[in-house]
Scaffold this motif. Structure first.
Motif, PDB file in Angstrom:
ATOM      1  N   HIS A 126       5.648  53.729  22.108  1.00 31.97           N
ATOM      2  CA  HIS A 126       6.244  54.205  21.057  1.00 31.97           C
ATOM      3  C   HIS A 126       5.804  53.340  19.516  1.00 31.97           C
ATOM      4  O   HIS A 126       6.401  52.240  19.406  1.00 31.97           O
ATOM      5  CB  HIS A 126       7.651  54.242  20.985  1.00 31.97           C
TER       6      HIS A 126
ATOM      7  N   THR B 210       6.829  53.514  16.592  1.00 27.30           N
ATOM      8  CA  THR B 210       8.093  53.142  15.811  1.00 27.30           C
ATOM      9  C   THR B 210       8.792  51.791  16.333  1.00 27.30           C
ATOM     10  O   THR B 210       9.132  51.077  15.524  1.00 27.30           O
ATOM     11  CB  THR B 210       9.396  54.090  15.780  1.00 27.30           C
ATOM     12  N   VAL B 211       8.714  51.848  17.674  1.00 29.68           N
ATOM     13  CA  VAL B 211       9.378  50.582  18.114  1.00 29.68           C
ATOM     14  C   VAL B 211       8.493  49.388  17.961  1.00 29.68           C
ATOM     15  O   VAL B 211       9.122  48.489  17.935  1.00 29.68           O
ATOM     16  CB  VAL B 211       9.705  50.896  19.714  1.00 29.68           C
TER      17      VAL B 211
ATOM     18  N   GLY C 256       8.981  48.083  14.712  1.00 32.43           N
ATOM     19  CA  GLY C 256      10.232  47.473  14.611  1.00 32.43           C
ATOM     20  C   GLY C 256      10.247  46.044  15.259  1.00 32.43           C
ATOM     21  O   GLY C 256      10.573  44.764  14.667  1.00 32.43           O
TER      22      GLY C 256
ATOM     23  N   ARG D  20      14.789  50.031  28.110  1.00 36.05           N
ATOM     24  CA  ARG D  20      16.216  50.824  27.627  1.00 36.05           C
ATOM     25  C   ARG D  20      16.750  50.958  29.008  1.00 36.05           C
ATOM     26  O   ARG D  20      18.061  51.312  29.060  1.00 36.05           O
ATOM     27  CB  ARG D  20      16.010  51.980  27.167  1.00 36.05           C
ATOM     28  N   HIS D  21      16.249  50.548  30.031  1.00 37.41           N
ATOM     29  CA  HIS D  21      16.822  51.057  31.674  1.00 37.41           C
ATOM     30  C   HIS D  21      17.906  49.755  31.696  1.00 37.41           C
ATOM     31  O   HIS D  21      17.453  48.446  32.042  1.00 37.41           O
ATOM     32  CB  HIS D  21      16.021  51.086  32.671  1.00 37.41           C
TER      33      HIS D  21
ATOM     34  N   TYR E 258      16.220  48.749  38.225  1.00 34.06           N
ATOM     35  CA  TYR E 258      14.843  48.478  37.281  1.00 34.06           C
ATOM     36  C   TYR E 258      14.744  46.966  37.121  1.00 34.06           C
ATOM     37  O   TYR E 258      13.676  46.560  37.425  1.00 34.06           O
ATOM     38  CB  TYR E 258      14.978  49.288  35.844  1.00 34.06           C
TER      39      TYR E 258
ATOM     40  N   ARG F 245      14.034  63.107  29.932  1.00 37.43           N
ATOM     41  CA  ARG F 245      12.682  62.430  29.479  1.00 37.43           C
ATOM     42  C   ARG F 245      12.826  62.138  28.004  1.00 37.43           C
ATOM     43  O   ARG F 245      12.734  61.155  27.245  1.00 37.43           O
ATOM     44  CB  ARG F 245      11.497  62.826  30.013  1.00 37.43           C
TER      45      ARG F 245
ATOM     46  N   HIS G 263      15.522  60.113  26.459  1.00 38.52           N
ATOM     47  CA  HIS G 263      15.583  59.017  26.800  1.00 38.52           C
ATOM     48  C   HIS G 263      14.119  58.251  26.325  1.00 38.52           C
ATOM     49  O   HIS G 263      14.373  57.378  25.314  1.00 38.52           O
ATOM     50  CB  HIS G 263      15.365  58.733  28.279  1.00 38.52           C
ATOM     51  N   ASP G 264      13.041  59.086  26.156  1.00 38.13           N
ATOM     52  CA  ASP G 264      12.118  58.370  25.645  1.00 38.13           C
ATOM     53  C   ASP G 264      11.610  58.739  24.173  1.00 38.13           C
ATOM     54  O   ASP G 264      11.461  57.867  23.349  1.00 38.13           O
ATOM     55  CB  ASP G 264      10.713  58.965  26.357  1.00 38.13           C
ATOM     56  N   GLN G 265      12.095  59.808  23.763  1.00 30.21           N
ATOM     57  CA  GLN G 265      11.632  60.213  22.265  1.00 30.21           C
ATOM     58  C   GLN G 265      12.887  59.775  21.510  1.00 30.21           C
ATOM     59  O   GLN G 265      12.995  58.857  20.694  1.00 30.21           O
ATOM     60  CB  GLN G 265      11.540  61.915  22.081  1.00 30.21           C
TER      61      GLN G 265
ATOM     62  N   GLY H 120      15.754  58.179  22.234  1.00 33.19           N
ATOM     63  CA  GLY H 120      15.962  56.718  22.639  1.00 33.19           C
ATOM     64  C   GLY H 120      15.363  55.746  21.991  1.00 33.19           C
ATOM     65  O   GLY H 120      15.565  54.807  21.248  1.00 33.19           O
ATOM     66  N   GLN H 121      13.810  55.982  22.031  1.00 34.22           N
ATOM     67  CA  GLN H 121      13.066  54.911  21.499  1.00 34.22           C
ATOM     68  C   GLN H 121      13.142  54.951  19.850  1.00 34.22           C
ATOM     69  O   GLN H 121      12.925  53.830  19.281  1.00 34.22           O
ATOM     70  CB  GLN H 121      11.296  55.323  21.806  1.00 34.22           C
ATOM     71  N   GLN H 122      13.417  56.074  19.332  1.00 33.63           N
ATOM     72  CA  GLN H 122      13.607  56.349  17.912  1.00 33.63           C
ATOM     73  C   GLN H 122      14.704  55.407  17.691  1.00 33.63           C
ATOM     74  O   GLN H 122      14.661  54.676  16.633  1.00 33.63           O
ATOM     75  CB  GLN H 122      13.690  57.708  17.383  1.00 33.63           C
TER      76      GLN H 122
ATOM     77  N   THR I 243      15.974  52.972  19.145  1.00 32.92           N
ATOM     78  CA  THR I 243      15.731  51.500  19.152  1.00 32.92           C
ATOM     79  C   THR I 243      14.750  51.241  17.874  1.00 32.92           C
ATOM     80  O   THR I 243      15.164  50.003  17.488  1.00 32.92           O
ATOM     81  CB  THR I 243      14.520  51.379  20.366  1.00 32.92           C
ATOM     82  N   ALA I 244      13.878  51.838  17.597  1.00 31.05           N
ATOM     83  CA  ALA I 244      12.984  51.528  16.427  1.00 31.05           C
ATOM     84  C   ALA I 244      14.046  51.416  15.267  1.00 31.05           C
ATOM     85  O   ALA I 244      13.907  50.307  14.616  1.00 31.05           O
ATOM     86  CB  ALA I 244      12.065  52.650  16.102  1.00 31.05           C
TER      87      ALA I 244
ATOM     88  N   ASP J  31      23.245  55.600  20.738  1.00 29.98           N
ATOM     89  CA  ASP J  31      22.152  55.005  21.743  1.00 29.98           C
ATOM     90  C   ASP J  31      22.881  55.279  23.026  1.00 29.98           C
ATOM     91  O   ASP J  31      22.277  55.813  23.997  1.00 29.98           O
ATOM     92  CB  ASP J  31      21.879  53.444  21.735  1.00 29.98           C
TER      93      ASP J  31
ATOM     94  N   VAL K 104      23.181  58.932  24.111  1.00 29.89           N
ATOM     95  CA  VAL K 104      22.009  59.679  24.391  1.00 29.89           C
ATOM     96  C   VAL K 104      21.746  59.256  25.979  1.00 29.89           C
ATOM     97  O   VAL K 104      21.153  60.342  26.778  1.00 29.89           O
ATOM     98  CB  VAL K 104      20.713  59.243  23.330  1.00 29.89           C
ATOM     99  N   ASP K 105      21.838  58.011  26.111  1.00 33.82           N
ATOM    100  CA  ASP K 105      21.741  57.475  27.427  1.00 33.82           C
ATOM    101  C   ASP K 105      22.369  58.104  28.430  1.00 33.82           C
ATOM    102  O   ASP K 105      21.961  58.706  29.406  1.00 33.82           O
ATOM    103  CB  ASP K 105      21.991  55.921  27.366  1.00 33.82           C
TER     104      ASP K 105
ATOM    105  N   VAL L   2      16.751  58.857  35.281  1.00 34.16           N
ATOM    106  CA  VAL L   2      15.251  58.583  35.384  1.00 34.16           C
ATOM    107  C   VAL L   2      14.841  58.002  36.737  1.00 34.16           C
ATOM    108  O   VAL L   2      13.661  57.990  37.054  1.00 34.16           O
ATOM    109  CB  VAL L   2      14.853  58.009  33.903  1.00 34.16           C
TER     110      VAL L   2
END
Lengths: 215, 1116
Positions: free
Chosen positions: A12, A14-15, A18, A85-86, A91, B917, B920-922, B924-926, B928-929, B962, B965-966, B975
């Motif tokens: 990602h 954006t991440v 950051g 994030r897990h 994991y 997904r 989590h991925d979209q 969630g990552q956003q 995080t960013a 966060d 969403v999780d 996942v």
């Protein structure tokens, strides 16, 4: 003193941005490269030989898990810090098994990330404190005594074994030619004698006794 | 009995030599066969280092293999064990082992080896060694029989016992193979039957007691107490067994008594005599030991050969062909000798063509031995000396032995008989009395020889043992063959008629008196003063004679001779025979009166003419009457010369009175006549006595015969009983037969089936009345050929049928028609006897007219029925087809439904996965960013407090977002389920569930191996999810468990709680309520099964889901 050379593997953008912001603010850290998938992470690491790779676990083409394994084999001196994030223990276990030296959650404060990078660069292992409890969980179980099957009758042992093998009371009753009631009684008695409190206790006891080895 | 005299002497000398060098020790021979090694090890384990005994092990071994026996025994033994390789001196405290391919013998203190032996050779190495051991070592030999098969050792131990050794046998109960010990015990000579472990101790104690009693062989040297004890012992024996052993040879007796003393662990002879008095059964054991006799077939083959070639022809040459040949075998023991001689005689008779006319009397003292002899059964080892040809001719094979054939057996009379005591047989042609005399002292020998001489016809033969002779009776026998001990009776009258002792002997006569008799007659040398006084008194006393109760003179004074006169002929001691004839009558009367009335008798005024002229005598007879007097039974006869006075008076009266003179003359005449009569009477009495003797002998013979007859009678009785039984059985059989016959006759008459019995030439043997319907048979047709008889059959060509049946022995069956349109089923079968012989044919004719008519009707009905059935079948097939189509249609629909459901579930899951997904991925990552950027913003905003606070607030919001969403993503589809598999996902879910509902829960995954197919993973995850939700909603449980296991080719999911549960039976109805329907459907999608256990007596609910294992992709 030379700076710590870090490679970022994160799909990602954006991440990534950051992360760069955070890392660049540190005087002792130098970002030597950024990649967006597992394949590229392995290739770049081989070429650049960084001190630390920040490895996202879920990435396209090749997951962080697999990339970690490969890297571990070809360049054992490159330390890997899993960043994800897990937050479940599964994991964590998988990544540690694959060869990561540290594991940090993206949700945690950035100070954790920085501390982790420094720790593993100096050869230590680091685990996000938010996960410590989960690691402990895996080891906290009731202690099952591997006692000799003291006082447990032959019949009771048979019933116990069948339970450990996952047979239902009805099945056990028909296999051993007993009534379901008797099977229940044998089960209760033997559990009492061996201080087993639940079905899982029975299975663990069976594993200790070696009953589940082969059929 | 000893084999020959020289051997005995040799062994005696060597024995005394050993005594001097003081190295006489026990030699223990151990015989064993199968199973013996274990016993031997056990034995030697208990033998100490210094037992002072030598051991020789004889084990049956294969001659083809080397033996490791010595090494094996050495392991347990404390003393050296060696295999004998060459001639070797035997030493104590040493074990000697026989080599596998040779026999071992004992000679002169050395062990010697015989030549190599072949594998096929009949072997009795134990017997062989025991024999030599017995002869070489006498009473210092011990035999031990251990486990094994066969009877080896049994013969040998007899020799050991005969030479006063000891015999042991292993307890058959303990022995691995009990044949050898049992056979040894069967000889009746074993002293101890013990477990192996106890044998050594017993041997040592025997050794300690042996030789503690040293009894010199001559009675003068015996200490007083021992001599008394010995006499006591003889008395005991005579009382208990009726046998008197005092006349037996002392050396032998003492050796054997000594052995018994050792065996009973007595300190000495007097103690043993006491023991004997207190233990009556010991008397029998002692007697058995004293009587031990060993014999075998054709013993001393050379002597036997001499007997066969020299003596037997002479016997036959001399005898009258019609008279039987009579033989006496005295001391026959177990009969071998008797059978041997009978075999020789039989052979001679059959070779020379004589009619078999043989009578053999075989006698022995030992009742048991005679019984064995009567049986006539001998073991293999015992007939070893009999040639195969003789075995064939005179024996029959019986289980592990041979039995004497009946013809031979019947020629022999066996009887229990004491040569010294019982009346003898008479008119014998041959007496074999071998190895009997050696047991007797001279007196007894003399007596036996007298008896034998009496029993033999003149000039007939006596056959003695190798170490025996007739020197004490040289006047009765003449040597025929010195080397082989064959003698011939001299044709002289018997010395005395052998009066049997017991019935006629006065009770007062004791042994001691009889023994003193010869001493009195012979001993005159030494003179005591008492004797001198006696002598001098005799000078002045009237002449006197002492006679015994037979009136034989035992002593007479000097001057008594003048009243005696020796006549011609055989000299005699008898007073009545040699007294002057004038005195005889009065003397006889007086003696008779004196003995009869037990008083003194005097006869006075007897005239006698001596050398000095006529004298007048008074005779006084004085019998010794006092009971306790040793001389009781003797009679003193005094001849007292009468005074002149009486003579003068008589002279006067004689001369003065003529009438008196006349009367006197007459009296003298009468006396003469009386004397003549008396003499005649005496002769007759002698003859009567002789006849009496013979009668007694015959009586004895009759008694033996009667005994045998009794045995035969018993046999006959048992045969008779058997016959009665057989007869009864036969009667029952006959009854059965007649019943069967009746049944058969009735069956024949009542049956409507025409039956004709034919012989092999097709002649009629029997027919039933019904047969007359087809054949014109009348009773007189029996015996005529069937083809000659007219019949009503259209098809008369059954001749070929009959021939073919006889050839092929197969039954022929066909239908025939008569001229009257009737149908018959004709069956021709071979006539088989019970022994399966074909003795003709049976023809049966069954009237099937009705049957064939019915059959035709039936045929028609069936055809109709068949057509109907066909029609109906066609209809049914149509309906069936329609039904099948319908079923297939339904199945298709169901499959389609499941397929649809499956697609639906998959689609749903896919959709969920995608959402998760994305979240989590979209998203969630956003987040995080965003969070990272806020972090860096925070660093920059360090100076502005307000901005800092705003950033903090934003960070909190982002953090919460966060988490939300999780959780949302996880709820849709974790996942981990795709990334890490079912166990990881479930484990996580259980944890979350537990935290969420506050119910403790545990998850356990066991031996799962590879990841499962994604479909299985997804569905099982959902099932678990649903089950846990039910649990939370309804069960009120306090604990839950989820188990995931792999069992063979199944995956098992178990969800268990301890809640209230529900009635499993009605669970199906409440599926909707319990959310079970979804679980069932998902299980069905996986072709699996679901089982729910709930309700009493069970606590809580257990759900088992089992699905077939499909291993699937998924990154591992």
């Amino acid at each position: 003193m030379s700076k710590l050379r870090v490679l970022i593997a994160e799909d990602h953008e954006t991440v990534r941005e950051g992360l760069k912001l955070i890392l660049e603010s540190q005087s002792d850290v130098e970002i030597v490269g950024e990649v967006a998938d597992g394949n590229a992470a392995v290739e770049s690491a081989k070429r650049l030989l960084p001190d630390v790779v920040l490895m996202d676990v879920s990435m396209p083409r090749m997951s962080g898990l697999k990339a970690t394994k490969l890297l571990r084999e070809c360049c054992p001196e490159v330390k890997i810090l899993a960043l994800t994030r897990h937050n479940d223990g599964a994991y964590l276990q998988e990544m540690l098994r694959a060869g990561a030296s540290g594991y940090v959650l993206k949700q945690s404060p950035s100070t954790e990330l920085l501390r982790a990078i420094r720790e593993i660069a100096y050869g230590n292992n680091y685990l996000d404190p938010a996960l410590t409890a989960k690691v402990m969980d895996a080891y906290v179980g009731r202690a099952i005594k591997k006692s000799a099957s003291a006082n447990v009758s032959e019949r009771e042992l048979e019933v116990l074994k069948a339970i450990a093998w996952g047979y239902s009371n009805k099945e056990i009753a028909s296999r051993l030619k007993l009534s379901v009631k008797t099977v229940e009684a044998h089960k209760a008695n033997s559990m009492k004698k061996l201080d087993l409190r639940s079905r899982i206790d029975i299975v663990r006891y069976a594993v200790l006794q070696g009953w589940l080895g082969s059929n | 009995m000893t084999d020959d005299i020289s051997k005995t002497k040799v062994s005696k000398e060597s024995q005394s030599a050993r005594d001097q060098s003081d190295d006489k020790f026990l030699v223990v021979g151990l015989g064993a066969s199968a199973g013996g090694i274990q016993a031997l090890k056990e034995f030697f384990k208990r033998v100490p280092k210094e037992s002072g005994i030598a051991y020789v092990v004889i084990l049956h071994m294969s001659p083809e293999h080397e033996s490791k026996l010595a090494e094996i025994l050495q392991i347990t033994s404390l003393i050296p064990v060696t295999q004998v390789k060459e001639r070797e001196k035997i030493e104590p405290n040493h074990v000697y082992v026989i080599p596998p391919d040779q026999n071992l013998a004992m000679a002169d203190g050395h062990l010697t080896l015989t030549n190599k032996i072949g594998a096929q050779e009949r072997r009795s190495p134990v017997d062989l060694f025991f024999r030599t051991l017995a002869e070489a070592n006498e009473e210092c030999s011990v035999s031990v029989i251990l486990s094994g098969t066969g009877a080896d050792g049994s013969m040998g131990l007899k020799r050991i016992k005969e030479h006063s050794g000891v015999a042991f046998a292993q307890d058959p109960e303990e022995a691995e193979y009990d044949d050898m010990p049992n056979n040894a015990i069967a000889t009746g000579l074993i002293d101890y039957v013990l477990p192996v472990a106890e044998i050594p101790a017993r041997i040592f104690s025997y050794k300690d007691h042996l030789g503690t009693v040293q009894i010199p062989e001559k009675s003068e040297e015996v200490p007083e107490t021992d001599e008394e004890a010995l006499l006591d012992l003889f008395t005991q024996l005579r009382m208990r067994t009726g046998h008197d052993f005092s006349n037996y040879k002392r050396a032998t007796l003492l050796r054997r008594i000594d052995r018994r003393i050792g065996l009973n662990e007595m300190p000495g002879l007097p103690a043993y005599a006491r023991f004997l008095r207190e233990h009556p059964q010991e008397a029998n054991a002692l007697m058995k030991d004293l009587l031990i006799s060993v014999t075998n077939f054709f013993r001393d083959p050379e002597s036997i050969e001499a007997l066969a070639s020299q003596v037997i022809p002479k016997i036959f040459a001399a005898r009258n062909p019609d008279d039987p040949v009579r033989v006496w075998v005295a001391g026959c023991a177990t009969g071998e000798e008797a059978y041997s001689i009978a075999i020789l005689l039989s052979e001679y008779m059959s070779n020379e063509g004589w009619a078999p006319n043989l009578q053999v009397f075989a006698t022995d003292l030992d009742k048991d031995a005679v019984q064995i002899a009567r049986e006539g059964f001998y073991k293999d080892a015992e007939v070893a000396d009999v040639s195969p040809e003789r075995l064939r001719r005179f024996f029959t094979r019986d289980s592990n032995g041979y039995r004497v054939r009946r013809e031979l057996r019947e020629a022999i009379l066996f009887a229990v008989h004491n040569v010294l005591k019982d009346p003898p047989f008479s008119h014998l042609n041959l007496i074999s009395c071998r190895n009997l005399l050696i047991y007797l002292n001279r007196t007894a020998q003399n007596k036996v020889l007298e008896i034998l001489h009496f029993a033999l016809d003149p000039s007939c033969y006596l056959f003695l043992g190798a170490s025996e002779s007739i020197e004490v009776a040289g006047d009765l026998f003449v040597v025929e063959d010195k080397q082989h001990r064959i003698f011939r009776s001299r044709p002289v009258p018997p010395r005395a008629f052998p009066i049997p002792e017991t019935p006629f002997r006065p009770a007062s006569l004791t042994l001691a008196e009889r023994e003193k008799t010869p001493e009195e007659t012979g001993a005159t040398e030494r003179l005591s003063y008492a004797d001198l006084h006696q002598r001098l008194l005799e000078e002045y006393a009237p002449p006197s004679v002492i006679v015994n109760e037979d009136y034989d003179i035992v002593h007479l004074t000097q001057r008594a001779g003048r009243y005696l006169r020796m006549g011609g002929g055989e000299p005699s001691h008898n007073l009545l025979k040699i007294v002057r004839p004038e005195l005889r009558l009065e003397l006889r009367t007086a003696l008779y009166q004196a003995v009869h009335d037990r008083t003194n008798v005097a006869a006075s005024g007897l005239k006698v003419t001596t050398d000095d002229g006529v004298q007048t005598l008074n005779i006084i007879v004085r019998p010794v009457l006092r009971e306790e007097d040793a001389t009781r039974g003797f009679i003193l006869v005094l001849f007292e010369e009468a005074t002149e006075h009486t003579e003068v008076i008589e002279e006067v009266s004689r001369s003065e009175q003529p009438l008196a003179h006349l009367l006197e003359e007459e009296l003298v005449h009468s006396k003469e006549q009386l004397r003549a009569t008396v003499e005649q009477y005496e002769i007759q009495q002698e003859e009567l006595r002789a006849s009496n003797e013979e009668l007694q002998a015959m009586n004895e013979e009759l008694r033996s015969t009667a005994e045998e007859l009794e045995t035969s009678k018993e046999e006959l009785q048992s045969i008779n009983e058997e016959l009665t039984t057989v007869n009864q059985e036969l009667e029952i059989k006959i009854e059965e037969l007649s019943l069967a016959n009746n049944n058969f006759q009735n069956l024949m008459n009542s049956t409507n089936i025409g039956t004709i019995f034919l012989d092999r030439t097709f002649k009629v043997r029997l027919f039933t009345p019904s047969a007359q319907q087809t054949f014109n048979l009348i009773p007189t047709d029996i015996g005529r050929p069937l083809l000659d008889i007219t019949c009503r059959l259209k098809d008369t060509n059954f001749l070929s049928d009959m021939q073919s049946v006889l050839q092929k022995l197969e039954t022929i069956e066909r239908e025939v028609k008569t001229t009257g349109s009737e149908s018959y089923l004709m069956r021709i079968a071979p006539y088989r006897t019970t022994k399966n012989r074909i003795e003709g044919l049976i023809m049966t004719l069954v009237d099937v007219t009705e049957l064939s008519r019915a059959r035709e009707d039936l045929q028609k009905a069936r055809q109709e029925l068949e057509s109907r059935v066909e029609e109906r079948t066609r209809e049914l097939e149509g309906a069936n087809e329609a039904l099948r189509n319908e079923v297939a249609e339904r199945r298709r629909v169901e499959e389609a439904r499941i397929e649809l459901l499956s697609q639906l579930v998959t689609a749903q899951e896919d959709e969920r996965r995608r959402f998760a997904r994305d979240l989590h991925d979209q998203l969630g990552q956003q987040l995080t960013a965003l969070s990272l950027k806020l972090e860096s913003l925070k660093v920059e905003a360090e100076n502005s407090k307000q901005l800092s606070a705003t950033v903090d607030g934003l960070q909190r919001i982002v953090g919460q977002l966060d988490l939300d969403v999780d959780f949302l993503a996880w709820q849709l589809r974790p996942v981990a389920l795709d990334d890490l598999g079912l166990p990881a996902a479930l484990s996580n879910y259980v944890k979350q569930w537990s935290e969420h509902f506050g119910i403790p829960a545990e998850f356990q995954a066991t031996s799962l191996g590879q990841r499962f197919d994604p479909r299985i993973e997804t569905n099982l995850y959902r099932i678990a999810q649903e089950a846990l939700n039910n649990c939370a909603k309804h069960s009120q449980c306090t604990h839950a468990e989820i188990l995931l296991e792999r069992r063979d080719h199944q995956v098992v999911l178990i969800v268990e709680d301890d809640g209230v549960g529900f009635d499993a039976a009605s669970a199906r109805e409440s599926d909707g309520q319990w959310g079970l329907l979804g679980m069932r459907e998902r299980t069905a999608l996986l072709d699996g099964s679901i089982e729910i256990e709930s309700g009493p007596p069970k606590v809580g609910t257990t759900i088992y889901v089992r699905v077939p294992l499909v291993v699937g992709g998924g990154e591992s």
